[in-house]
Write a protein that holds these residues in place. Sequence first.
Motif, short mmCIF file in Angstrom:
data_model
loop_
_atom_site.label_atom_id
_atom_site.label_comp_id
_atom_site.label_asym_id
_atom_site.label_seq_id
_atom_site.Cartn_x
_atom_site.Cartn_y
_atom_site.Cartn_z
N SER A 190 0.99 -1.35 0.00
CA SER A 190 -0.09 -0.13 0.02
C SER A 190 0.70 1.34 -0.13
CB SER A 190 -0.86 -0.08 1.20
OG SER A 190 -2.15 -0.83 0.87
N ILE A 191 2.08 1.22 0.18
CA ILE A 191 3.05 2.46 -0.16
C ILE A 191 2.78 2.74 -1.38
CG2 ILE A 191 5.26 3.28 -0.10
CD1 ILE A 191 5.89 1.71 2.33
N SER A 192 2.19 1.87 -2.21
CA SER A 192 1.93 2.28 -3.63
C SER A 192 1.22 3.55 -3.69
CB SER A 192 1.54 1.16 -4.61
OG SER A 192 2.23 0.02 -4.30
N LYS A 193 0.08 3.74 -2.73
CA LYS A 193 -0.80 4.72 -2.97
C LYS A 193 -0.17 6.08 -2.81
CE LYS A 193 -4.55 2.06 -0.34
NZ LYS A 193 -4.08 0.74 -0.50
N VAL A 194 1.11 6.43 -2.11
CA VAL A 194 1.55 7.75 -2.21
C VAL A 194 1.93 8.07 -3.49
CG1 VAL A 194 1.52 7.74 0.44
CG2 VAL A 194 3.62 6.74 -0.79
N PHE A 195 2.65 6.90 -4.24
CA PHE A 195 2.86 7.29 -5.59
C PHE A 195 1.54 7.69 -6.35
CE2 PHE A 195 6.47 4.93 -4.16
CZ PHE A 195 7.52 5.38 -4.82
N THR A 196 0.42 6.98 -6.21
CA THR A 196 -0.51 7.34 -7.08
C THR A 196 -1.12 8.89 -6.40
OG1 THR A 196 -1.44 5.02 -7.07
CG2 THR A 196 -3.11 6.74 -7.31
N ALA A 197 -0.90 9.20 -4.98
CA ALA A 197 -1.35 10.51 -4.71
C ALA A 197 -0.40 11.51 -5.23
CB ALA A 197 -1.10 10.47 -3.31
N LEU A 198 1.10 11.33 -5.62
CA LEU A 198 1.94 12.10 -6.26
C LEU A 198 1.48 12.40 -7.53
CD1 LEU A 198 4.29 14.17 -6.15
CD2 LEU A 198 5.67 12.06 -6.59
N ALA A 199 0.89 11.21 -8.35
CA ALA A 199 0.35 11.31 -9.63
C ALA A 199 -0.71 12.25 -9.93
CB ALA A 199 0.23 10.06 -10.20
#
Length: 335
Positions: A69-78
């Motif tokens: 779920s750290i993937s979520k903060v990459f999505t947030a930056l996108a």
Amino acid sequence: MFWLGSLLVTDALTAVLRQELDRSRNSWPRGVGVIAAAQVGDRVSHAVVGTVNDAGDHPTPDTVFRIASISKVFTALALAVAVKRGEVGLDEPAEIYLPGAFRLPRYDGRPIFVVDLATHTSGLPRDHTGTDSLDGLAATLARTTLASPPGQFHRYSNMGVALLGLLLSHAANTSYETLIADRICRPLQLGDTTLAPTQSQTRRLAQGHDPDGQPAVVPTIHVGAPSGGLYSTATDLLRFLRLHLGQVPHAELAPAAAVALAPRFSTPDAHTLGLCWHHTQLPNHATSIWHNGGLPGFHSYAALVPGADTALVVLANQDTDLESTATTILTRLTD
């Protein structure tokens, strides 16, 4: 002490990491590997315990882990980049940016806004059921009733962030994988952060373990990739955190990171959310901004404390508790 690139490595920082990993290792299965990597100002170091494969190799800063779920903060930056580019609006109905087959449920006529997906306040369930496909996700949405009015209550939703990634890729007319690679990973030189590891990265991939310390079957994630599909390393994640600390200059991504971190919703228990990021207080009252993640076989934790110019990454090849260890490390580093 010695220099790693432009960063000063100190024995004192290493000692804190080693002490806390050694203190926690008895609670982790034998053979499971854990790496903690930290930066305080211009000082950086890491410490490890355990192993990451049958060969008995110890984890390194370049060992590849599933970061869940750290993937979520990459999505947030996108998302923040898309907002800065004018491709999407945080306070617009999310449905207008989705492919035509997707219809989002409403609550008494109130639509789900884009920001609701990113702050886990959409009212959507935690996960979608059925196959990991766009058709399966659309079918789930068609029979979903919101649990609460959007924008009013925090309810963690992997489904919501999966939809966020879908609408971002649709708005940019590309795939989610290409979106993250082109807008985040290549500009930041995150060479080991990916949805599809190369042969070289696969050779460096840690073997996931189940709660008994045996090799785990780790699922491949497709539609849910924006919520939990990325692979990365401690090296890449520390650089990603450094961007959010303002230490990596980039004309587009640095201001976008500030947008992603900005507080947007608070719960009654003083838990504040930015775009996917969690804001909580450490025992010493410093504010930690963090995200964690877990999949069968892996657990991950990434945090920054802007007031102390501190970042921490902890990665394990077993879905085990890293939060207590990480909180103790952060507290010691920011006292």
